[in-house]
Design a protein around this motif. Structure first.
Motif, short mmCIF file in Angstrom:
data_model
loop_
_atom_site.label_atom_id
_atom_site.label_comp_id
_atom_site.label_asym_id
_atom_site.label_seq_id
_atom_site.Cartn_x
_atom_site.Cartn_y
_atom_site.Cartn_z
N VAL B 327 0.87 -1.17 0.00
CA VAL B 327 0.00 0.00 0.00
C VAL B 327 0.90 1.22 0.00
CG1 VAL B 327 -1.77 1.31 1.21
CG2 VAL B 327 -1.81 -1.18 1.28
N ASP B 328 0.71 2.10 -0.96
CA ASP B 328 1.53 3.30 -0.99
C ASP B 328 0.69 4.49 -1.44
OD1 ASP B 328 1.26 2.39 -3.57
OD2 ASP B 328 3.37 2.52 -4.09
N GLY B 329 1.20 5.65 -1.23
CA GLY B 329 0.44 6.84 -1.61
C GLY B 329 1.26 8.10 -1.45
N MET B 330 0.67 9.17 -1.95
CA MET B 330 1.30 10.49 -1.81
C MET B 330 0.23 11.53 -1.52
SD MET B 330 4.41 10.87 -4.55
CE MET B 330 3.46 10.68 -6.03
N LEU B 331 0.66 12.54 -0.83
CA LEU B 331 -0.21 13.67 -0.50
C LEU B 331 0.54 14.95 -0.83
CD1 LEU B 331 -2.68 15.06 0.91
CD2 LEU B 331 -1.41 14.84 3.05
N ARG B 332 -0.06 15.79 -1.65
CA ARG B 332 0.56 17.06 -1.99
C ARG B 332 -0.30 18.20 -1.47
NH1 ARG B 332 0.77 21.45 -4.94
NH2 ARG B 332 2.65 22.08 -6.06
N ARG B 333 0.34 19.12 -0.77
CA ARG B 333 -0.38 20.26 -0.22
C ARG B 333 0.31 21.55 -0.64
NH1 ARG B 333 -0.13 20.03 5.62
NH2 ARG B 333 -1.87 21.49 5.70
N GLY B 334 -0.46 22.56 -0.95
CA GLY B 334 0.11 23.85 -1.31
C GLY B 334 -0.36 24.33 -2.67
N ASN B 335 0.10 25.52 -3.02
CA ASN B 335 -0.31 26.12 -4.28
C ASN B 335 0.14 25.24 -5.45
OD1 ASN B 335 -1.35 27.98 -6.10
ND2 ASN B 335 -0.53 29.72 -4.95
N VAL B 336 -0.55 25.39 -6.57
CA VAL B 336 -0.33 24.51 -7.72
C VAL B 336 0.10 25.36 -8.90
CG1 VAL B 336 -1.40 22.88 -9.30
CG2 VAL B 336 -2.09 22.91 -6.89
N SER B 337 1.14 24.94 -9.56
CA SER B 337 1.62 25.66 -10.74
C SER B 337 0.90 25.15 -11.99
CB SER B 337 3.13 25.44 -10.90
OG SER B 337 3.55 25.90 -12.17
N ASN B 338 0.51 26.09 -12.84
CA ASN B 338 -0.09 25.72 -14.13
C ASN B 338 0.95 25.68 -15.24
OD1 ASN B 338 -2.81 25.46 -13.31
ND2 ASN B 338 -3.02 27.69 -13.27
N LEU B 339 2.20 25.61 -14.83
CA LEU B 339 3.31 25.63 -15.79
C LEU B 339 3.87 24.20 -15.89
CD1 LEU B 339 4.96 27.96 -17.25
CD2 LEU B 339 6.56 27.74 -15.36
N ALA B 340 4.06 23.74 -17.09
CA ALA B 340 4.68 22.43 -17.26
C ALA B 340 6.15 22.54 -16.87
CB ALA B 340 4.55 21.97 -18.71
N ILE B 341 6.57 21.65 -15.96
CA ILE B 341 7.94 21.71 -15.46
C ILE B 341 8.92 21.52 -16.61
CG2 ILE B 341 9.59 20.67 -13.85
CD1 ILE B 341 7.21 22.09 -12.55
N GLY B 342 9.90 22.41 -16.68
CA GLY B 342 10.94 22.29 -17.70
C GLY B 342 10.55 22.84 -19.05
N SER B 343 9.37 23.44 -19.16
CA SER B 343 8.92 23.95 -20.46
C SER B 343 9.66 25.23 -20.84
CB SER B 343 7.42 24.21 -20.44
OG SER B 343 7.12 25.24 -19.50
N GLY B 344 10.20 25.91 -19.85
CA GLY B 344 10.86 27.18 -20.12
C GLY B 344 9.89 28.31 -20.38
#
Lengths: 155, 408
Positions: B327-344
């Motif tokens: 059983v595994d999982g992740m939780l992300r909290r905080g503001n969200v970027s609408n930018l694709a990572i590494g897109s420049g």
């Protein structure tokens, strides 16, 4: 310490450390990020916005319009002036989900402004709120102020 | 030609001559050198039963389906009683890479100096990240490197494994009798980076394995690991570990990331239980609020956290079969970027489906069949639950892996 004592100590230690870690992260401000209100809360769906460009919103249309942003328009004097002089900043705004939504908010805010003596201050607040969203909004307002100040009634 | 230039030329010639003589001069045989070759390869077929995101070609919001191949070849050389070298070349989704290229100078068990390119000590899973060393086809979500569903939404796991980096590590082990073992490691490495985005919002793992490999950060990423192991008997042992890493990832070395982790492993005869927890606190650039899904909060608004954990049990059923439940999982909290990572890009490229608080949970049941000692078949089924729907409104998904792994 016998083997089994060591074993129990480690097991208890693991449970304690893990529990403490989980408890600490839930209430500690160092790992408790904050965020303001959603900026794109105007109903634009993510499914229709997979790429940048003038696809989020267009003037006088419903969401996800793919109409050219700077095409010749028979709309308001503000639209025509902005199309003629501020195409780049206008396109950038409608191509950005946050700016597109902020633009909707600006329209609603201006529509709701009273017509009396308080109008000027309310209008100024609307533009100010729009600019506060970010650099794309600021660039659009700057261009409108420079070229279409009277047509768009930019304070 | 002036005297000084003539002297420099003469010195260069002598240096070149010396190097050539050194290369071709007869050297004594080193009988003490011992070579060890090891390698592994895993071919896996991944099938996702449904979901539009799952059928995309590789991209920011996609999932890898079909065949994937992972292979590695490692050479270990014991040069002397104190010095050894390791080189490992690996092949995966990004092509060939050098996973390891380092020297170990072990003055004694309590002091080992490692220099070169290696994955710094963090957590317990990283030691067995090679597919030949774990029973399931893919890695636990906190260590996922791109096999998870909706990987683009999440930008992979908390700490994608392996995470080779160039640097130096000091570590060692100390035994207290025959029952307790204490391990430690301290390191300074290049670390992660995102130099491509003008306003970085997350680590760009692509930049870790694409040219340029070097980083311009003057201040390296530093970290440490401590672990205690207790052996109750020949068939029972338990390990408790804690890890931490601190670094910056932007060109100005102003945006920091902190990763902490705790791990616990228990082995009773041939049954193994493992638990790991990871937390990454990641600062992001807030100079362009346009790219964020939420307004920037005045306090505590310049970072997000990503937590991940997994618990798994491995149980041999016979000499042929092993079963694994995870059983595994992740939780992300905080503001969200609408930018694709590494897109420049400097403007939003898409609306992220993540919310201020998003999670993913996965339950996995796997069966492994050892046809021979070094050749095994793997099969597993995974049930996914997301906190947010895909474009068809689905919050759950089912996927299956079938693969084979060999090692020598």
């Amino acid at each position: 310490m016998t083997h089994w004592q060591a074993f129990y100590v480690l097991g208890f230690g693991a449970a304690t450390v893990s529990g403490a870690l989980l408890l600490s992260i839930s209430g500690c401000s160092l790992v408790d990020p904050q965020a303001g209100a959603p900026q794109a809360a105007c109903g634009i769906s993510s499914a229709s916005s997979s790429a940048a460009g003038p696809a989020y919103y267009g003037p006088g249309s419903s969401h996800a319009s793919a109409a050219p942003i700077c095409a010749a328009s028979t709309g308001s004097a503000c639209d025509m002036c902005e199309n003629a002089h501020c195409c780049a900043s206008r396109s950038a705004c409608y191509g950005d989900p946050v700016c597109a939504c902020a633009d909707l908010g600006l329209d609603e805010c201006l529509d709701a402004a009273p017509s009396g003596a308080d109008s000027a201050s309310q209008v100024a607040r609307c533009w100010s709120a729009f600019s506060a969203h970010g650099t794309i909004e600021q660039e659009r307002v700057a261009c409108e102020r420079a070229w279409c100040k009277s047509e768009c009634a930019v304070p | 030609m002036s005297v000084s230039r003539r002297s420099v030329t003469l010195f260069a010639c002598l240096l070149t001559l010396g190097v050539l003589l050194g290369l071709f001069a007869p050297r004594p045989l080193r009988a003490a050198e011992e070579y060890n070759f090891a390698g592994s390869a895993q071919l896996d077929y991944h099938y996702v039963a449904s979901g539009p995101r799952n059928q995309d070609v590789p991209g920011p919001s996609s999932t890898f389906q079909g065949f994937t191949m992972e292979a590695g070849l490692k050479v270990a050389v014991d040069i002397s009683d104190h010095l050894s070298a390791n080189v490992k070349a690996c092949y995966g989704c990004h092509g060939f890479d050098i996973d390891m290229a380092y020297f170990d100078y072990r003055a004694r068990d309590e002091f080992n100096l490692r220099v070169g390119r290696f994955s710094p000590s963090f957590g317990a899973f990283n030691l067995r990240h090679d597919p030949a060393n774990h029973m399931l086809s893919d890695k636990p979500l906190p260590y996922d490197m791109g096999r998870m569903l909706r990987k683009g939404d999440w930008n992979n796991g908390v700490l994608p494994s392996p995470f080779p980096s160039s640097g130096v590590e000091i570590g060692g082990s100390h035994w207290a009798g025959t029952t307790l073992q204490f391990d430690y490691a301290l390191y300074a490495v290049t670390g992660f980076k995102n130099y491509n985005d003008p306003h970085p919002t997350d680590l760009n793992f692509q930049e870790t394995h694409l040219p340029y490999f070097v980083g311009s950060a003057v201040r390296p990423a530093t970290g440490a690991r401590l672990a205690f192991t207790a052996r109750g008997s020949a068939t029972v042992d338990a390990t408790l570990g804690a890890s931490g890493m601190l670094g910056s990832y932007d060109l100005k070395s102003e945006l920091t990331y902190v990763i902490v982790g705790a791990d616990f492993a228990l082995r009773v005869q041939r049954t193994a239980f493992r638990f790991e927890y990871l937390l990454r606190r990641q600062q992001f650039d807030t100079q362009n609020p346009d790219i964020f899904k939420y307004a920037i909060a005045e306090r505590g608004g310049d970072f997000f956290t990503k937590q991940g954990a997994f618990a798994e049990v491995e149980q041999p059923l016979s000499s042929l079969f092993d079963v694994t439940a995870r059983v595994d999982g992740m939780l992300r909290r905080g503001n969200v970027s609408n930018l694709a990572i590494g897109s420049g890009a400097d403007a939003a490229t898409s609306l992220s489906p993540l919310a201020y608080r998003s999670y993913v949970i996965r339950e996995t049941l796997g069966l492994e069949c050892a046809l021979e000692r070094n050749f095994r078949l793997k099969g597993s089924a995974e049930f996914w639950q997301f906190s947010y729907p895909d474009s068809l409104g689905q919050k759950t998904a089912l996927s299956m892996h079938v693969g084979a792994v060999g090692s020598f």
